[in-house]
Motif scaffolding. Sequence first.
Motif, PDB file in Angstrom:
ATOM      1  N   PRO A  93     -43.356 -13.942  -5.964  1.00  0.00           N
ATOM      2  CA  PRO A  93     -42.030 -14.990  -6.989  1.00  0.00           C
ATOM      3  C   PRO A  93     -42.012 -15.827  -6.933  1.00  0.00           C
ATOM      4  CG  PRO A  93     -42.418 -13.508  -4.529  1.00  0.00           C
ATOM      5  CD  PRO A  93     -43.986 -13.659  -5.141  1.00  0.00           C
ATOM      6  N   TYR A  94     -40.616 -15.931  -8.141  1.00  0.00           N
ATOM      7  CA  TYR A  94     -41.059 -18.233  -7.829  1.00  0.00           C
ATOM      8  C   TYR A  94     -40.354 -18.702  -7.344  1.00  0.00           C
ATOM      9  CZ  TYR A  94     -42.981 -16.539 -13.034  1.00  0.00           C
ATOM     10  OH  TYR A  94     -43.869 -15.985 -13.924  1.00  0.00           O
ATOM     11  N   ARG A  95     -39.208 -18.465  -6.941  1.00  0.00           N
ATOM     12  CA  ARG A  95     -38.574 -19.071  -5.356  1.00  0.00           C
ATOM     13  C   ARG A  95     -39.052 -19.185  -4.218  1.00  0.00           C
ATOM     14  NH1 ARG A  95     -34.060 -17.027  -3.608  1.00  0.00           N
ATOM     15  NH2 ARG A  95     -34.161 -18.483  -1.898  1.00  0.00           N
ATOM     16  N   GLN A 120     -31.769 -17.299  -9.311  1.00  0.00           N
ATOM     17  CA  GLN A 120     -31.934 -18.588  -8.352  1.00  0.00           C
ATOM     18  C   GLN A 120     -32.339 -19.704  -8.936  1.00  0.00           C
ATOM     19  OE1 GLN A 120     -31.659 -15.489  -7.540  1.00  0.00           O
ATOM     20  NE2 GLN A 120     -30.523 -15.399  -6.259  1.00  0.00           N
ATOM     21  N   PHE A 121     -33.615 -19.210  -9.097  1.00  0.00           N
ATOM     22  CA  PHE A 121     -34.972 -19.958  -9.116  1.00  0.00           C
ATOM     23  C   PHE A 121     -34.340 -20.738 -10.315  1.00  0.00           C
ATOM     24  CE2 PHE A 121     -38.566 -20.585 -11.558  1.00  0.00           C
ATOM     25  CZ  PHE A 121     -39.179 -21.012 -10.841  1.00  0.00           C
ATOM     26  N   MET A 122     -34.438 -20.155 -11.632  1.00  0.00           N
ATOM     27  CA  MET A 122     -34.202 -20.569 -12.909  1.00  0.00           C
ATOM     28  C   MET A 122     -32.749 -22.008 -12.776  1.00  0.00           C
ATOM     29  SD  MET A 122     -34.534 -17.671 -15.654  1.00  0.00           S
ATOM     30  CE  MET A 122     -33.744 -16.333 -14.897  1.00  0.00           C
ATOM     31  N   SER A 194     -39.564 -10.101  -5.753  1.00  0.00           N
ATOM     32  CA  SER A 194     -38.399 -11.196  -6.202  1.00  0.00           C
ATOM     33  C   SER A 194     -37.011 -10.189  -6.805  1.00  0.00           C
ATOM     34  CB  SER A 194     -38.984 -11.349  -7.805  1.00  0.00           C
ATOM     35  OG  SER A 194     -39.992 -11.607  -7.660  1.00  0.00           O
ATOM     36  N   LEU A 195     -37.076  -8.466  -7.033  1.00  0.00           N
ATOM     37  CA  LEU A 195     -36.037  -8.235  -7.119  1.00  0.00           C
ATOM     38  C   LEU A 195     -34.932  -8.150  -5.641  1.00  0.00           C
ATOM     39  CD1 LEU A 195     -33.835  -6.340  -8.390  1.00  0.00           C
ATOM     40  CD2 LEU A 195     -34.814  -4.533  -7.997  1.00  0.00           C
ATOM     41  N   ASP A 201     -30.000 -13.413  -1.787  1.00  0.00           N
ATOM     42  CA  ASP A 201     -29.483 -13.955  -1.550  1.00  0.00           C
ATOM     43  C   ASP A 201     -28.742 -14.629  -2.770  1.00  0.00           C
ATOM     44  OD1 ASP A 201     -30.760 -15.265   0.762  1.00  0.00           O
ATOM     45  OD2 ASP A 201     -32.658 -15.780  -0.273  1.00  0.00           O
ATOM     46  N   TYR A 202     -27.376 -13.841  -3.569  1.00  0.00           N
ATOM     47  CA  TYR A 202     -27.086 -13.952  -5.028  1.00  0.00           C
ATOM     48  C   TYR A 202     -25.710 -14.354  -4.449  1.00  0.00           C
ATOM     49  CZ  TYR A 202     -25.458 -11.829  -8.421  1.00  0.00           C
ATOM     50  OH  TYR A 202     -24.812 -12.407 -10.504  1.00  0.00           O
ATOM     51  N   SER A 203     -25.047 -14.760  -2.943  1.00  0.00           N
ATOM     52  CA  SER A 203     -23.866 -15.849  -2.951  1.00  0.00           C
ATOM     53  C   SER A 203     -24.333 -17.500  -3.042  1.00  0.00           C
ATOM     54  CB  SER A 203     -23.905 -15.846  -1.363  1.00  0.00           C
ATOM     55  OG  SER A 203     -24.447 -16.073  -0.814  1.00  0.00           O
TER      56      SER A 203
END
Length: 227
Positions: A93-95, A120-122, A194-195, A201-203
């Motif tokens: 996962p990129y985060r 979030q990462f992007m 990743s999903l 952490d969508y907030s």
Amino acid sequence: MNRLDVIIFGASGYSGKYVVQNLVKVSTNENCEITWGIAGRSLEKLQSVIKEMELKLGTKFDEVPMMVANTDDENSLIDMASRARLVVNCTGPYRVHGEAVVRACIQQNCHYTDICAEPQFMERMQLLYNEEAANKGVYVVPSCGVDSIPSDMGVDFVRKSFEGTLNSVEVYQEVVPDGGFGVGPCINSGTWESLVYVLADYSELRKIREKLFRIEVPPLVPKLSYR
């Protein structure tokens, strides 16, 4: 030292192998003179990727450059980025694994792209590194995988073909497993991880966007209802 055109980082992973395979096809079938190499945590696994590609494509590769690089070892990422004009990051996962690669690429004046689908990462990378990358003339272009490119190309086609003002586009994608329909639900473990992070952490995304987009984009009118 002459830089390679492309280094695929995470080449021995599930997605990385597909990227290697398609890069080979493009460079061979279209006679593109692309210099490329692969990188990852294990030299043994990288060697097995090349052997696998040789069997699949019936082509013998001469001395493909291979680099051992790990997101836990920043010096190895800096060395990798210093040897390429572009790094394609297939390690998620990129985060968890992405920021160190972005940072190394910018430091070494190497362009960066990935197949990320983690907003979030992007947007966090844009918030933290946009100014530095722009000052150095380095392109950081995330989300160049199946999650985004087909939709972007479809919207661009509609925009060019539509006679009038384009308000919005509804996109539908159908994903067929390698074994065809009827094999049951399946998803790559890295994609699933990743999903989970994205939803958990969508907030965080709202907080990032409050800092990143201080000027609100005007709403599209008329506003269409969701179906």
